[in-house]
Design a protein around this motif. Sequence first.
Motif, short mmCIF file in Angstrom:
data_model
loop_
_atom_site.label_atom_id
_atom_site.label_comp_id
_atom_site.label_asym_id
_atom_site.label_seq_id
_atom_site.Cartn_x
_atom_site.Cartn_y
_atom_site.Cartn_z
N TYR A 118 0.82 -1.21 0.00
CA TYR A 118 0.00 0.00 0.00
C TYR A 118 0.86 1.27 0.00
O TYR A 118 0.53 2.27 -0.64
CB TYR A 118 -0.91 0.03 1.23
CG TYR A 118 -2.06 -0.95 1.20
CD1 TYR A 118 -2.69 -1.32 0.01
CD2 TYR A 118 -2.54 -1.51 2.39
CE1 TYR A 118 -3.75 -2.21 0.01
CE2 TYR A 118 -3.62 -2.38 2.39
CZ TYR A 118 -4.21 -2.74 1.20
OH TYR A 118 -5.28 -3.61 1.19
N TYR A 136 -2.87 6.54 1.59
CA TYR A 136 -2.39 5.46 2.46
C TYR A 136 -3.30 5.26 3.67
O TYR A 136 -3.55 4.12 4.09
CB TYR A 136 -0.96 5.72 2.93
CG TYR A 136 -0.45 4.60 3.81
CD1 TYR A 136 -0.11 3.37 3.26
CD2 TYR A 136 -0.34 4.77 5.19
CE1 TYR A 136 0.32 2.32 4.07
CE2 TYR A 136 0.10 3.74 5.99
CZ TYR A 136 0.42 2.51 5.43
OH TYR A 136 0.84 1.48 6.23
N LEU A 139 -5.99 3.05 2.78
CA LEU A 139 -5.57 1.70 2.44
C LEU A 139 -5.06 0.88 3.63
O LEU A 139 -5.24 -0.34 3.67
CB LEU A 139 -4.46 1.75 1.38
CG LEU A 139 -4.84 2.32 0.02
CD1 LEU A 139 -3.59 2.45 -0.86
CD2 LEU A 139 -5.89 1.46 -0.67
#
Length: 207
Positions: A118, A136, A139
């Motif tokens: 990720y 991020y 994720l």
Amino acid sequence: MALNPRFAGQKLVPSGSGKTLHTLEFFLDYVCPFSAKQFKTLYEIIPLVKQKYPDKVQFIFRQQIQPWHPSSTLVHEAGAAVLRTNPDKFWDFSERLFEKQTDFFDVNVVNEARNKTYERLAKIAGDVGVDSKKVYQLLEVPDKPDKDGNTNIGNGVTDDIKIMTKTNRLVGVHVTPTVMFNGVVEGGISSSFTKEDWDKWLAKNIT
């Protein structure tokens, strides 16, 4: 097929207008070499479409996860995170990710922790002007149970991926790339289409 407003960034209207007569939907997987080939040519014909077919055609990128490549889910989650963060950059992000798709092939992720993958995907988003930290954050999967003790909690785009998957299943698409023209699978369009092939196809079908 209708497009959920939360995925509006998947739609590309080359003319910049919302008025359209025809719809081309592209079911593509970020780790499919043939999808990358088709996307590259598709992106190159946008100026042609703007010039010859203003207000006559729109493109929709349908994210098609291919589960036999485990990283396929991860890369499409990144696409979903970009749609959440900066939908106007979705096509730019997709172009860059397709260019780097081999970095996420099976051999190149097999020994990598999920959140590390990720991180690399968020960096690609940052390369095209998307806030990589926000991507991020959407994720990242926590390494601790939630307050209810659940350890299968997904991430910030899990619900979006569910919607995308359900949508694609409704029309029975399996192979990537698959192209639909005005809601019907168009078997005459292949990943080997050149710009010249597209020019001929558009001239015949876009009226």
